[in-house]
Design a protein around this motif. Structure first.
Motif, PDB file in Angstrom:
ATOM      1  N   GLY A 184       0.811  -1.210   0.000  1.00 55.56           N
ATOM      2  CA  GLY A 184       0.000   0.000   0.000  1.00 55.56           C
ATOM      3  C   GLY A 184       0.849   1.267   0.000  1.00 55.56           C
ATOM      4  N   THR A 185       0.195   2.387   0.222  1.00 58.21           N
ATOM      5  CA  THR A 185       0.861   3.688   0.225  1.00 58.21           C
ATOM      6  C   THR A 185       1.627   3.895   1.524  1.00 58.21           C
ATOM      7  OG1 THR A 185      -0.885   4.618  -1.157  1.00 58.21           O
ATOM      8  CG2 THR A 185       0.513   6.182   0.031  1.00 58.21           C
ATOM      9  N   LEU A 186       2.871   4.343   1.402  1.00 58.39           N
ATOM     10  CA  LEU A 186       3.706   4.700   2.559  1.00 58.39           C
ATOM     11  C   LEU A 186       4.210   6.122   2.361  1.00 58.39           C
ATOM     12  CD1 LEU A 186       6.107   1.697   3.401  1.00 58.39           C
ATOM     13  CD2 LEU A 186       4.376   2.706   4.875  1.00 58.39           C
ATOM     14  N   VAL A 187       4.001   6.964   3.354  1.00 57.43           N
ATOM     15  CA  VAL A 187       4.487   8.344   3.284  1.00 57.43           C
ATOM     16  C   VAL A 187       5.425   8.580   4.459  1.00 57.43           C
ATOM     17  CG1 VAL A 187       3.863  10.778   3.331  1.00 57.43           C
ATOM     18  CG2 VAL A 187       2.371   9.138   2.174  1.00 57.43           C
ATOM     19  N   CYS A 188       6.682   8.908   4.170  1.00 56.88           N
ATOM     20  CA  CYS A 188       7.658   9.234   5.222  1.00 56.88           C
ATOM     21  C   CYS A 188       7.617  10.725   5.498  1.00 56.88           C
ATOM     22  CB  CYS A 188       9.061   8.810   4.802  1.00 56.88           C
ATOM     23  SG  CYS A 188       9.331   7.029   4.867  1.00 56.88           S
ATOM     24  N   CYS A 189       7.385  11.071   6.749  1.00 59.04           N
ATOM     25  CA  CYS A 189       7.258  12.479   7.133  1.00 59.04           C
ATOM     26  C   CYS A 189       7.972  12.692   8.473  1.00 59.04           C
ATOM     27  CB  CYS A 189       5.776  12.831   7.246  1.00 59.04           C
ATOM     28  SG  CYS A 189       5.438  14.582   7.339  1.00 59.04           S
ATOM     29  N   PRO A 190       9.325  12.638   8.482  1.00 61.32           N
ATOM     30  CA  PRO A 190      10.059  12.815   9.741  1.00 61.32           C
ATOM     31  C   PRO A 190       9.757  14.167  10.370  1.00 61.32           C
ATOM     32  CG  PRO A 190      11.530  12.987   7.832  1.00 61.32           C
ATOM     33  CD  PRO A 190      10.224  12.482   7.323  1.00 61.32           C
ATOM     34  N   VAL A 191       9.729  14.205  11.705  1.00 59.45           N
ATOM     35  CA  VAL A 191       9.313  15.416  12.411  1.00 59.45           C
ATOM     36  C   VAL A 191      10.343  15.835  13.459  1.00 59.45           C
ATOM     37  CG1 VAL A 191       6.873  14.866  12.041  1.00 59.45           C
ATOM     38  CG2 VAL A 191       7.988  14.155  14.168  1.00 59.45           C
ATOM     39  N   GLY A 192      10.204  17.067  13.918  1.00 58.91           N
ATOM     40  CA  GLY A 192      11.051  17.606  14.988  1.00 58.91           C
ATOM     41  C   GLY A 192      10.232  18.521  15.873  1.00 58.91           C
ATOM     42  N   ASP A 193      10.624  18.651  17.130  1.00 60.00           N
ATOM     43  CA  ASP A 193       9.862  19.447  18.094  1.00 60.00           C
ATOM     44  C   ASP A 193      10.658  20.630  18.651  1.00 60.00           C
ATOM     45  OD1 ASP A 193      11.661  18.081  19.703  1.00 60.00           O
ATOM     46  OD2 ASP A 193      10.158  16.760  20.591  1.00 60.00           O
ATOM     47  N   GLY A 194      11.726  20.979  17.941  1.00 62.19           N
ATOM     48  CA  GLY A 194      12.608  22.033  18.431  1.00 62.19           C
ATOM     49  C   GLY A 194      13.936  21.465  18.877  1.00 62.19           C
ATOM     50  N   GLY A 195      13.990  20.139  19.066  1.00 62.87           N
ATOM     51  CA  GLY A 195      15.222  19.475  19.465  1.00 62.87           C
ATOM     52  C   GLY A 195      16.233  19.436  18.331  1.00 62.87           C
ATOM     53  N   ASP A 196      17.421  18.949  18.662  1.00 67.61           N
ATOM     54  CA  ASP A 196      18.519  18.857  17.700  1.00 67.61           C
ATOM     55  C   ASP A 196      18.056  18.137  16.433  1.00 67.61           C
ATOM     56  OD1 ASP A 196      20.993  18.894  16.546  1.00 67.61           O
ATOM     57  OD2 ASP A 196      22.017  17.765  18.113  1.00 67.61           O
ATOM     58  N   GLY A 197      18.237  18.768  15.279  1.00 70.34           N
ATOM     59  CA  GLY A 197      17.831  18.181  14.010  1.00 70.34           C
ATOM     60  C   GLY A 197      16.580  18.806  13.421  1.00 70.34           C
ATOM     61  N   THR A 198      15.826  19.552  14.239  1.00 74.87           N
ATOM     62  CA  THR A 198      14.587  20.176  13.756  1.00 74.87           C
ATOM     63  C   THR A 198      14.870  21.211  12.673  1.00 74.87           C
ATOM     64  OG1 THR A 198      13.569  19.863  15.934  1.00 74.87           O
ATOM     65  CG2 THR A 198      12.505  21.413  14.439  1.00 74.87           C
ATOM     66  N   GLY A 199      15.906  22.004  12.865  1.00 77.98           N
ATOM     67  CA  GLY A 199      16.240  23.035  11.877  1.00 77.98           C
ATOM     68  C   GLY A 199      16.580  22.442  10.531  1.00 77.98           C
ATOM     69  N   SER A 200      17.318  21.343  10.552  1.00 82.47           N
ATOM     70  CA  SER A 200      17.685  20.666   9.307  1.00 82.47           C
ATOM     71  C   SER A 200      16.441  20.169   8.569  1.00 82.47           C
ATOM     72  CB  SER A 200      18.626  19.499   9.616  1.00 82.47           C
ATOM     73  OG  SER A 200      18.939  18.778   8.453  1.00 82.47           O
ATOM     74  N   LEU A 201      15.486  19.607   9.312  1.00 82.81           N
ATOM     75  CA  LEU A 201      14.252  19.137   8.694  1.00 82.81           C
ATOM     76  C   LEU A 201      13.449  20.294   8.099  1.00 82.81           C
ATOM     77  CD1 LEU A 201      12.989  16.488  11.281  1.00 82.81           C
ATOM     78  CD2 LEU A 201      13.811  16.034   8.970  1.00 82.81           C
ATOM     79  N   LEU A 202      13.324  21.381   8.848  1.00 83.57           N
ATOM     80  CA  LEU A 202      12.579  22.536   8.338  1.00 83.57           C
ATOM     81  C   LEU A 202      13.235  23.092   7.083  1.00 83.57           C
ATOM     82  CD1 LEU A 202      11.535  24.562  11.528  1.00 83.57           C
ATOM     83  CD2 LEU A 202      10.017  23.471   9.865  1.00 83.57           C
ATOM     84  N   THR A 203      14.560  23.115   7.079  1.00 80.92           N
ATOM     85  CA  THR A 203      15.284  23.595   5.898  1.00 80.92           C
ATOM     86  C   THR A 203      14.922  22.766   4.673  1.00 80.92           C
ATOM     87  OG1 THR A 203      17.129  24.470   7.209  1.00 80.92           O
ATOM     88  CG2 THR A 203      17.597  23.939   4.921  1.00 80.92           C
ATOM     89  N   GLN A 204      14.801  21.456   4.849  1.00 85.37           N
ATOM     90  CA  GLN A 204      14.438  20.575   3.730  1.00 85.37           C
ATOM     91  C   GLN A 204      12.979  20.752   3.332  1.00 85.37           C
ATOM     92  OE1 GLN A 204      15.732  16.485   4.599  1.00 85.37           O
ATOM     93  NE2 GLN A 204      17.323  17.351   5.904  1.00 85.37           N
TER      94      GLN A 204
END
Length: 377
Positions: A34-54
């Motif tokens: 079936g359909t799979l959607v990857c949507c990694p998330v961040g809550d302000g912790g280390d790595g959140t800025g990198s995700l938002l940039t993408q």
């Protein structure tokens, strides 16, 4: 069937995108088509800025700044030219990951580099800053960052002080006349995943100091430094930093910036999900998978898995929570948001070994989930 995979990072092990990819690999191994959607998330912790940039398709810009101990390091920030928005990751300049464990020293660690990164964003023409403040090595109340932006600190004799906690104890006067005037024309949105106040037994020094290398004596000295910082800032600005919710985040970084700049402190995961349009991604979704290194009662206080689960619950979508560590007894609070809680470790492991096996354990867990969901279909 549509499954949305939306995990946070597994701290000290894998970033959120790698966690999502490992789960996806395992689910596909199960034969799920079936359909799979990857949507990694961040809550302000280390790595959140990198995700938002993408997610925001931001350009990556670089600046040479000071690391927590004053050494030069190359840091980056995301730049959205259309909206003049800069996306900053505090940990890129002032993060614990820039130090070896034997170098952890919060009495002498500074947020100076984060302030220099803010200045670089201002030089680029930013009118909005998104600041993700997790993973810092500092407990300086943001004094270092503000000094990079022009704030000057003096002792009783009028001698210029460094913004280090070890010197804040002697703080007597603050001169803000040279503070960068461009700060008045921007909004700084701080993404935060904790609600701790600046001072006290649940404050920046007591709770976060030990994580950054402080022993009992150092915690007491850090608390004394932050008390003096709060006292003199109150005299200077009229702002009581300790009264602000989340003022203890990142060793008081949120408190310091809020006292001298136009700041919005937001619930990190809620803001993140809104910014990336996560609610729209949930349309026609049958299952959501989320998780991070540990899921426990603290998760319900605003951590990423809770934010994801709460939004899914509003739409009647069942949620699977995965973690390296789960409580022995699952509370009713967790049961209200997670239909299934699953440890990726099939047997008890030493932390170091569990971290080493995280990816393979996530793949195996994904396969287990895929098989179970196929049977439910």
């Amino acid at each position: 069937m549509k499954i949305v995979i939306a995990p946070n990072a597994f701290k000290n092990s894998l970033p959120a995108a790698a966690v999502a990819a490992a789960l996806e690999e395992g689910i596909r191994r199960s034969g799920y088509t079936g359909t799979l959607v990857c949507c990694p998330v961040g809550d302000g912790g280390d790595g959140t800025g990198s995700l938002l940039t993408q997610y925001l398709d931001a350009e990556l810009l670089f600046a040479d700044v000071a690391d927590p101990l004053g050494r030069s390091v190359r840091a980056s920030f995301g730049w959205v030219s259309k909206t003049k928005t800069a996306i900053l990751e505090m940990a890129d300049a002032s993060g614990l990951r820039l130090l070896r464990p034997e170098e952890y020293d919060p009495l002498h660690a500074s947020t100076l580099g984060c302030g220099q990164l803010i200045k670089a964003a201002l030089d680029q023409g930013a009118t909005e800053l998104l600041l993700c403040i997790g993973g810092s090595a500092t407990v300086d109340g943001g004094a270092g960052a503000l000094s990079a932006l022009g704030l000057q600190l003096y002792d009783r004799d009028g001698t210029l002080l460094s913004p280090l906690p070890v010197d804040l104890i002697r703080l007597h006067n603050i001169d803000r006349s040279r503070l960068d005037q461009r700060l008045h024309g921007i909004t700084i949105t701080i993404l935060c995943d904790v609600k701790n106040h600046l001072l006290g037994e649940k404050g920046a020094a007591a709770v976060f100091g030990p994580q950054k290398g402080a022993g009992v004596r150092e915690v007491l000295l850090l608390e004394t430094a932050l008390q003096q910082w709060r006292r003199i800032v109150l005299q200077t600005t009229g702002t009581d930093m300790d009264r602000l919710e989340s003022s203890g985040a990142a060793g008081g970084m949120a408190a310091g910036l809020a006292a001298f700049c136009k700041v919005k402190i937001v619930d990190g995961i809620r803001y993140f999900l809104q910014k990336i349009g996560f609610e729209q991604e949930l349309e026609n979704t049958d299952w959501v998978i989320t998780g991070e290194g540990a899921i426990d009662l603290q998760t319900l206080e605003g951590k990423a898995p809770f934010g994801v689960a709460a939004m899914a619950k509003q739409k009647g979508i069942p949620v699977i929570g995965i973690a390296g560590k789960l409580p022995d007894r699952v509370s009713p609070g967790l049961q209200a948001y997670f239909s299934w809680l699953l440890s990726i470790n099939e047997q008890p492991l030493a932390l170091e070994e569990a971290i080493r096996q995280t990816k393979s354990n996530l793949v195996r867990t994904g396969e287990k989930i895929g098989t179970a969901l196929k049977n439910k279909a």
